[in-house]
Write a protein that holds these residues in place. Structure first.
Motif, mmCIF file in Angstrom:
data_model
loop_
_atom_site.group_PDB
_atom_site.id
_atom_site.type_symbol
_atom_site.label_atom_id
_atom_site.label_comp_id
_atom_site.label_asym_id
_atom_site.label_seq_id
_atom_site.Cartn_x
_atom_site.Cartn_y
_atom_site.Cartn_z
ATOM 1 N N ILE A 11 -8.579 -20.685 -7.726
ATOM 2 C CA ILE A 11 -6.955 -20.662 -8.207
ATOM 3 C C ILE A 11 -6.681 -19.301 -8.677
ATOM 4 O O ILE A 11 -5.455 -19.041 -8.503
ATOM 5 N N LEU A 12 -7.410 -18.682 -9.556
ATOM 6 C CA LEU A 12 -7.116 -17.296 -10.289
ATOM 7 C C LEU A 12 -8.438 -16.392 -9.976
ATOM 8 O O LEU A 12 -9.620 -16.973 -10.236
ATOM 9 N N GLN A 13 -8.092 -15.460 -9.758
ATOM 10 C CA GLN A 13 -9.200 -14.218 -9.783
ATOM 11 C C GLN A 13 -8.689 -13.011 -10.557
ATOM 12 O O GLN A 13 -7.503 -12.483 -10.546
ATOM 13 N N ILE A 14 -9.614 -12.767 -11.702
ATOM 14 C CA ILE A 14 -9.137 -11.626 -12.457
ATOM 15 C C ILE A 14 -10.282 -10.444 -12.046
ATOM 16 O O ILE A 14 -11.310 -10.626 -12.043
ATOM 17 N N GLN A 15 -9.568 -9.298 -11.577
ATOM 18 C CA GLN A 15 -10.214 -8.178 -11.185
ATOM 19 C C GLN A 15 -10.206 -6.910 -12.186
ATOM 20 O O GLN A 15 -9.122 -6.450 -12.408
ATOM 21 N N ARG A 16 -11.197 -6.412 -12.784
ATOM 22 C CA ARG A 16 -11.374 -5.338 -13.772
ATOM 23 C C ARG A 16 -10.159 -5.279 -14.409
ATOM 24 O O ARG A 16 -9.299 -4.244 -14.468
ATOM 25 N N LEU A 17 -9.798 -6.137 -15.042
ATOM 26 C CA LEU A 17 -8.517 -6.236 -16.153
ATOM 27 C C LEU A 17 -8.687 -5.579 -17.328
ATOM 28 O O LEU A 17 -9.656 -6.037 -17.927
ATOM 29 N N SER A 18 -7.913 -4.807 -17.668
ATOM 30 C CA SER A 18 -8.034 -4.046 -18.983
ATOM 31 C C SER A 18 -6.685 -3.891 -19.729
ATOM 32 O O SER A 18 -5.568 -4.097 -19.235
ATOM 33 N N LYS A 19 -6.578 -4.040 -21.073
ATOM 34 C CA LYS A 19 -5.569 -3.942 -21.765
ATOM 35 C C LYS A 19 -5.900 -2.786 -23.044
ATOM 36 O O LYS A 19 -6.820 -3.140 -24.050
ATOM 37 N N HIS A 20 -5.587 -1.807 -22.983
ATOM 38 C CA HIS A 20 -5.504 -0.580 -24.079
ATOM 39 C C HIS A 20 -4.506 -0.529 -25.006
ATOM 40 O O HIS A 20 -3.381 0.015 -24.422
ATOM 41 N N PHE A 21 -4.727 -0.238 -26.207
ATOM 42 C CA PHE A 21 -3.580 -0.278 -27.218
ATOM 43 C C PHE A 21 -3.744 1.325 -27.619
ATOM 44 O O PHE A 21 -4.836 1.560 -28.034
ATOM 45 N N GLU A 22 -2.706 1.982 -27.715
ATOM 46 C CA GLU A 22 -2.808 3.162 -28.500
ATOM 47 C C GLU A 22 -2.609 2.932 -30.286
ATOM 48 O O GLU A 22 -1.514 2.308 -30.551
ATOM 49 N N ILE A 23 -3.561 3.447 -30.759
ATOM 50 C CA ILE A 23 -3.323 3.092 -32.420
ATOM 51 C C ILE A 23 -3.020 4.751 -32.986
ATOM 52 O O ILE A 23 -4.040 5.326 -33.022
ATOM 53 N N SER A 24 -2.125 4.907 -33.747
ATOM 54 C CA SER A 24 -1.669 6.004 -34.401
ATOM 55 C C SER A 24 -1.854 6.075 -35.863
ATOM 56 O O SER A 24 -1.603 4.932 -36.557
ATOM 57 N N MET A 69 -0.717 -14.869 -18.626
ATOM 58 C CA MET A 69 0.527 -15.293 -18.837
ATOM 59 C C MET A 69 1.802 -14.279 -18.670
ATOM 60 O O MET A 69 2.585 -14.784 -18.551
ATOM 61 N N HIS A 70 1.201 -12.960 -18.703
ATOM 62 C CA HIS A 70 2.217 -11.946 -18.520
ATOM 63 C C HIS A 70 3.146 -11.827 -19.990
ATOM 64 O O HIS A 70 4.100 -11.281 -19.824
ATOM 65 N N LEU A 71 2.690 -12.484 -20.862
ATOM 66 C CA LEU A 71 3.080 -12.050 -22.163
ATOM 67 C C LEU A 71 2.689 -10.803 -22.645
ATOM 68 O O LEU A 71 3.661 -10.281 -23.587
ATOM 69 N N THR A 72 1.738 -10.394 -22.409
ATOM 70 C CA THR A 72 1.112 -8.803 -22.478
ATOM 71 C C THR A 72 0.996 -8.263 -21.259
ATOM 72 O O THR A 72 0.492 -8.688 -20.457
ATOM 73 N N GLU A 73 1.492 -7.031 -21.225
ATOM 74 C CA GLU A 73 1.422 -6.085 -19.866
ATOM 75 C C GLU A 73 -0.233 -5.718 -19.902
ATOM 76 O O GLU A 73 -0.609 -5.198 -20.898
ATOM 77 N N SER A 74 -0.674 -5.761 -18.760
ATOM 78 C CA SER A 74 -1.977 -5.193 -18.776
ATOM 79 C C SER A 74 -1.797 -3.612 -18.502
ATOM 80 O O SER A 74 -0.951 -3.085 -17.952
ATOM 81 N N THR A 75 -3.050 -2.871 -18.878
ATOM 82 C CA THR A 75 -3.313 -1.438 -18.543
ATOM 83 C C THR A 75 -3.735 -1.197 -17.265
ATOM 84 O O THR A 75 -3.095 -0.348 -16.641
#
Length: 338
Positions: A11-24, A69-75
């Motif tokens: 029902i769900l397939q996640i493929q090479r999913l990443s979330k990178h945050f820039e920290i200053s 859930m799309h509450l956080t955008e993926s990189t």
């Protein structure tokens, strides 16, 4: 076309999913570092199952749930739900899809509007999607309250008038309102008393069978994940390091980190003992992760290769994948359920 394995539909397939945050950091001379909260994760969730995702705090499991859930955008990467890539949908298309994917949040108090009565909290999704009004709306809210073990009379109360377990039942009722196909459970019992946790877990199991639900169950406590899941994915520093069927993974962990999590879990029977290595040391700074295998600084079996070469997630037997250069041999086990 959706993937099927052993007559199971993905029902769900996640493929090479990443979330990178820039920290200053720095006031005079600012420097930017990249925090890889989720790093190229691949997962498949099958219709009707519960996939547990477990790991220590900061491993990226909740960020992964928020991206689904799309509450956080993926990189980068793709999230395929019934063949549709959620990362490519327009706002309106995504709004329509949200009806099929709902979430149960960790904190049953902050996730409910304190100014709203329970009736309005559960009715809001139905109103938003134009699925009920008037007498029909009232009947559906009352039916949902009964389904989660609450009296319809509670519809006129406010969240502060309930216990933590009752508030979480309200949250579950709200998640069920749109008759979703997939529910992301983000540590739904971690804020509850131990005596209440089992009641909520049992309720989730009952509702899954009654409504044919699919769950992604996120938690840092292995016993809760072991109790409710069909398969378990173990995350460490943004990556999945092991995934497999529950019984296999609990009784024969292939990754040293999974072994450490098992050894750290409480065992109620004093006669039960385990020879597995207990996790030592702290989780490395995710802004400056170790080279090679990220777990090598805490691994009791570390070799020179582990410090240089990053292991890929590869098949290690039927239905099992592990990211380790030297997977553990089968053996041992600790009873966490049943």
């Amino acid at each position: 076309m959706m993937e099927t394995t052993e007559n199971r539909k993905a029902i769900l397939q996640i493929q090479r999913l990443s979330k990178h945050f820039e920290i200053s950091k720095g006031f005079v001379k600012k420097q930017t570092q990249i925090l890889k909260a989720v790093d190229e994760v691949d997962l498949v969730v099958y219709e009707g199952e519960t996939l547990g995702i477990v790991g220590e705090s900061g491993c990226g499991k909740s960020t992964l749930g928020n991206m689904i859930m799309h509450l956080t955008e993926s990189t980068s990467g793709n999230i395929l739900f019934e063949g549709a890539d959620l990362t490519q949908l327009s706002r309106e298309e995504l709004r329509r899809k949200r009806k099929d994917i709902q979430m149960i949040f960790q904190d049953p108090f902050s996730s409910l509007n304190p100014r709203w009565k329970v009736f309005d909290i559960i009715a809001e999704p139905l109103r938003t999607h134009g699925l009920a009004e008037g007498k029909s709306l009232k009947e559906q809210v009352h039916t949902l309250l009964e389904a989660v073990g609450l009296s319809p009379d509670y519809a006129n109360r406010f969240p502060h008038q309930f216990s933590g377990g009752q508030r979480q039942r309200v949250g579950i009722g709200r998640a069920l309102a749109l008759k979703p196909k997939l529910i992301v459970c983000d540590e739904p019992v971690s804020a509850l008393d131990v005596s209440i946790q089992s009641q909520i877990l049992n309720l989730l199991s009952i509702l899954q069978k009654r409504y044919g639900l699919t769950y992604i169950f996120i938690a840092h406590g292995l016993p809760a994940v072991a109790y409710i899941s069909d398969r378990i994915a173990v995350m460490y520093l943004g990556k999945v390091v092991e995934i497999g069927d529950k019984e296999d993974l609990l009784n024969h962990p292939a990754h040293p980190y999974t072994e450490g999590l098992l050894a750290s879990a409480p065992v109620t029977d004093p006669q039960l003992r385990t020879k597995r290595k207990v996790l030592e040391g702290e989780t490395p700074n995710p802004l400056n992760p170790p080279s090679g295998c990220a777990f090598h600084t805490r691994c009791p079996y570390v070799k020179d290769r582990c410090k240089i070469e990053t292991p890929a997630l590869q098949l290690a037997g039927s239905g099992r994948s592990v990211a380790c250069h030297y997977p553990l041999e089968a053996g041992g086990g600790v009873l966490l359920h049943g």
